[in-house]
Each structure stands twice: as C-alpha cells, then as structure tokens.
Design an enzyme around this catalytic site. Structure first.
Site, PDB file in Angstrom:
ATOM      1  N   ARG A  23      48.927  48.537  64.495  1.00  7.23           N
ATOM      2  CA  ARG A  23      48.917  47.961  63.145  1.00  7.23           C
ATOM      3  C   ARG A  23      49.065  49.016  62.057  1.00  7.23           C
ATOM      4  O   ARG A  23      49.456  48.717  60.937  1.00  7.23           O
ATOM      5  CB  ARG A  23      47.607  47.194  62.910  1.00  7.23           C
ATOM      6  CG  ARG A  23      47.419  46.028  63.853  1.00  7.23           C
ATOM      7  CD  ARG A  23      46.015  45.483  63.750  1.00  7.23           C
ATOM      8  NE  ARG A  23      45.075  46.519  64.223  1.00  7.23           N
ATOM      9  CZ  ARG A  23      43.768  46.500  64.000  1.00  7.23           C
ATOM     10  NH1 ARG A  23      43.226  45.521  63.299  1.00  7.23           N
ATOM     11  NH2 ARG A  23      43.003  47.457  64.486  1.00  7.23           N
ATOM     12  N   ASN A  49      39.461  59.443  38.569  1.00  4.63           N
ATOM     13  CA  ASN A  49      40.656  59.696  37.764  1.00  4.63           C
ATOM     14  C   ASN A  49      41.880  59.538  38.643  1.00  4.63           C
ATOM     15  O   ASN A  49      41.803  59.741  39.859  1.00  4.63           O
ATOM     16  CB  ASN A  49      40.624  61.116  37.193  1.00  4.63           C
ATOM     17  CG  ASN A  49      39.415  61.345  36.321  1.00  4.63           C
ATOM     18  OD1 ASN A  49      39.046  60.507  35.518  1.00  4.63           O
ATOM     19  ND2 ASN A  49      38.776  62.494  36.492  1.00  4.63           N
ATOM     20  N   HIS A  62      42.565  73.083  34.913  1.00  8.06           N
ATOM     21  CA  HIS A  62      41.593  72.431  34.039  1.00  8.06           C
ATOM     22  C   HIS A  62      40.170  72.577  34.588  1.00  8.06           C
ATOM     23  O   HIS A  62      39.971  72.603  35.796  1.00  8.06           O
ATOM     24  CB  HIS A  62      41.908  70.936  33.909  1.00  8.06           C
ATOM     25  CG  HIS A  62      43.280  70.671  33.389  1.00  8.06           C
ATOM     26  ND1 HIS A  62      44.006  69.572  33.768  1.00  8.06           N
ATOM     27  CD2 HIS A  62      44.074  71.351  32.529  1.00  8.06           C
ATOM     28  CE1 HIS A  62      45.178  69.575  33.156  1.00  8.06           C
ATOM     29  NE2 HIS A  62      45.238  70.655  32.407  1.00  8.06           N
ATOM     30  N   LYS A  72      34.873  68.152  41.810  1.00  5.37           N
ATOM     31  CA  LYS A  72      35.904  67.143  42.056  1.00  5.37           C
ATOM     32  C   LYS A  72      36.162  66.996  43.548  1.00  5.37           C
ATOM     33  O   LYS A  72      36.137  67.977  44.286  1.00  5.37           O
ATOM     34  CB  LYS A  72      37.205  67.529  41.350  1.00  5.37           C
ATOM     35  CG  LYS A  72      37.075  67.585  39.842  1.00  5.37           C
ATOM     36  CD  LYS A  72      38.331  68.106  39.184  1.00  5.37           C
ATOM     37  CE  LYS A  72      38.129  68.178  37.673  1.00  5.37           C
ATOM     38  NZ  LYS A  72      39.274  68.825  37.010  1.00  5.37           N
ATOM     39  N   HIS A 119      40.869  73.591  38.315  1.00  6.12           N
ATOM     40  CA  HIS A 119      41.658  72.803  39.254  1.00  6.12           C
ATOM     41  C   HIS A 119      43.054  72.566  38.686  1.00  6.12           C
ATOM     42  O   HIS A 119      43.223  72.334  37.491  1.00  6.12           O
ATOM     43  CB  HIS A 119      40.974  71.453  39.504  1.00  6.12           C
ATOM     44  CG  HIS A 119      41.803  70.496  40.273  1.00  6.12           C
ATOM     45  ND1 HIS A 119      42.296  69.329  39.733  1.00  6.12           N
ATOM     46  CD2 HIS A 119      42.255  70.535  41.547  1.00  6.12           C
ATOM     47  CE1 HIS A 119      43.001  68.684  40.651  1.00  6.12           C
ATOM     48  NE2 HIS A 119      42.993  69.403  41.752  1.00  6.12           N
ATOM     49  N   TYR A 132      41.004  61.367  42.074  1.00  3.89           N
ATOM     50  CA  TYR A 132      39.873  62.243  42.321  1.00  3.89           C
ATOM     51  C   TYR A 132      38.623  61.737  41.646  1.00  3.89           C
ATOM     52  O   TYR A 132      38.653  61.098  40.609  1.00  3.89           O
ATOM     53  CB  TYR A 132      40.164  63.696  41.949  1.00  3.89           C
ATOM     54  CG  TYR A 132      40.645  63.964  40.556  1.00  3.89           C
ATOM     55  CD1 TYR A 132      39.752  64.362  39.569  1.00  3.89           C
ATOM     56  CD2 TYR A 132      41.983  63.858  40.231  1.00  3.89           C
ATOM     57  CE1 TYR A 132      40.190  64.644  38.294  1.00  3.89           C
ATOM     58  CE2 TYR A 132      42.432  64.140  38.963  1.00  3.89           C
ATOM     59  CZ  TYR A 132      41.528  64.523  37.989  1.00  3.89           C
ATOM     60  OH  TYR A 132      41.962  64.791  36.723  1.00  3.89           O
ATOM     61  N   ASP A 169      49.004  72.756  28.637  1.00  8.39           N
ATOM     62  CA  ASP A 169      48.967  73.614  29.826  1.00  8.39           C
ATOM     63  C   ASP A 169      49.849  74.845  29.650  1.00  8.39           C
ATOM     64  O   ASP A 169      49.510  75.926  30.130  1.00  8.39           O
ATOM     65  CB  ASP A 169      49.380  72.834  31.069  1.00  8.39           C
ATOM     66  CG  ASP A 169      48.325  71.825  31.500  1.00  8.39           C
ATOM     67  OD1 ASP A 169      47.180  71.879  30.991  1.00  8.39           O
ATOM     68  OD2 ASP A 169      48.641  70.972  32.340  1.00  8.39           O
TER      69      ASP A 169
END
Length: 182
Positions: A23, A49, A62, A72, A119, A132, A169
């Site tokens: 399956r 998130n 970040h 996280k 991260h 996350y 960034d």
C-alpha cells in the site's frame, strides 16, 4: 526512531521507523515521549512553520536570541533540501562551525537543531515544502540573521546555480558582526 548525532553532536539526524508494504509507507512523524527520550530532554513546541520554495531558494541563516531562542525540528515533506545549522554559542568548541544534511520527502529524515544555532536551507527541487516545529513563538524583536555565504563559515551549499534570496537574507551581517549566544 533512530537518532544520529552529527559532527556537532547537539544537532541530530532523526530517522523514523518505516512500515512499508504494497500500500505504501506508514511512519510516526512525531511522538513527544519518544522524541524527548531520544534527545535526552523535554521539549515543548509552540508552533509549526511551513515554507514552499522554488529550486535554488536559500532561506537563512535565521535564529532568535534569548529569552526567545528557538529550537527546531525540521522535516521536508515535498522535494528536497540541503539543511544547515550553524553553532552560534561563543562558549562552544564548535562556535562558527556548521553541519548539514539532505532532507527529502523520499528519505523522511528530520533534523533537530537546538537553541543557540542559526538555521538555513537551500531547496534542491521546485515546490520543495519544509515543515518545522519551533520551541518558542516567533518574536520579531528577537529575530536575527546571519549572512548565508559568510566566508568565515565556508558553508558548501551545494548550489548548481545562483541562489534566490530575500533582500533581508542577502543583507544579513557576517558572523563577526552578528549577535550570538553566550
């Protein structure tokens, strides 16, 4: 669940136990008791998130400063990312070092990134979806960025072309100028 510490041992790669048959595949993607036992501490997550990114998008690096620092637990549910954690704890022997792992919908791996780390990730495929859990709510006043391509970090992003970046960034500070952890 199988937990593997990476070169920076506080960052851990987590592989769920897969049940496969004709399956398809079934696995438990989150179980607080098993997770807490595996990493050796109790973690309460406050929010989930999700991001959807085109191939070549770099998001990060970040983090949030105390008292709103976030741990996280990162998972890719569509496509593939190269996910990175950078140690920003000045008291750590691995300060300024990074670790990375390929997370994909196909391999079902998750990355545990504790507080004190920045991260970021690069999307390897179009419409890559990353989800996350965060251990603290988002707080704009605590949010910080670190320049994704800081030569002092020397992160091998495994890019095959120019990155797609947000303005924030692209303009983030270098490690030498960044706010860090004790």
């Amino acid at each position: 669940m199988e937990v593997t510490p990476l070169v920076i041992p506080e960052v851990k790669l987590i592989a769920p136990r897969l049940f496969t048959d004709a399956r398809g595949v079934f696995f438990e993607s989150w179980n607080s008791a098993a997770f807490n036992a595996a990493i050796g501490r109790d973690v309460v997550f406050f929010q989930d998130n999700q991001s959807i990114s085109a191939r070549g998008v770099v998001r990060g690096l970040h983090y949030q400063l105390p008292p709103h620092a976030q741990a996280k637990l990162v998972r890719c549910v569509r496509g593939e990312v190269f996910d990175v954690a950078v140690d920003l704890r000045r008291s750590s022997p691995s300060f300024g070092k990074w670790v990375g792992a390929h997370l994909s919908a196909a391999n079902h791996l998750q990355l545990w990134i504790p507080e004190g780390f920045a991260h970021g990730f690069v999307a390897v495929e179009d419409e890559t979806t990353l989800v996350y859990k965060a251990s603290a709510p988002y707080r704009r006043e605590a949010e910080r960025e670190l320049l994704w391509n800081d030569p002092a970090l020397a992160i091998d992003w495994k890019l095959t072309g120019p990155p797609i970046l947000s303005g924030k960034d692209a303009a983030a500070p270098l490690l030498a100028q960044a706010d860090t952890f004790a």
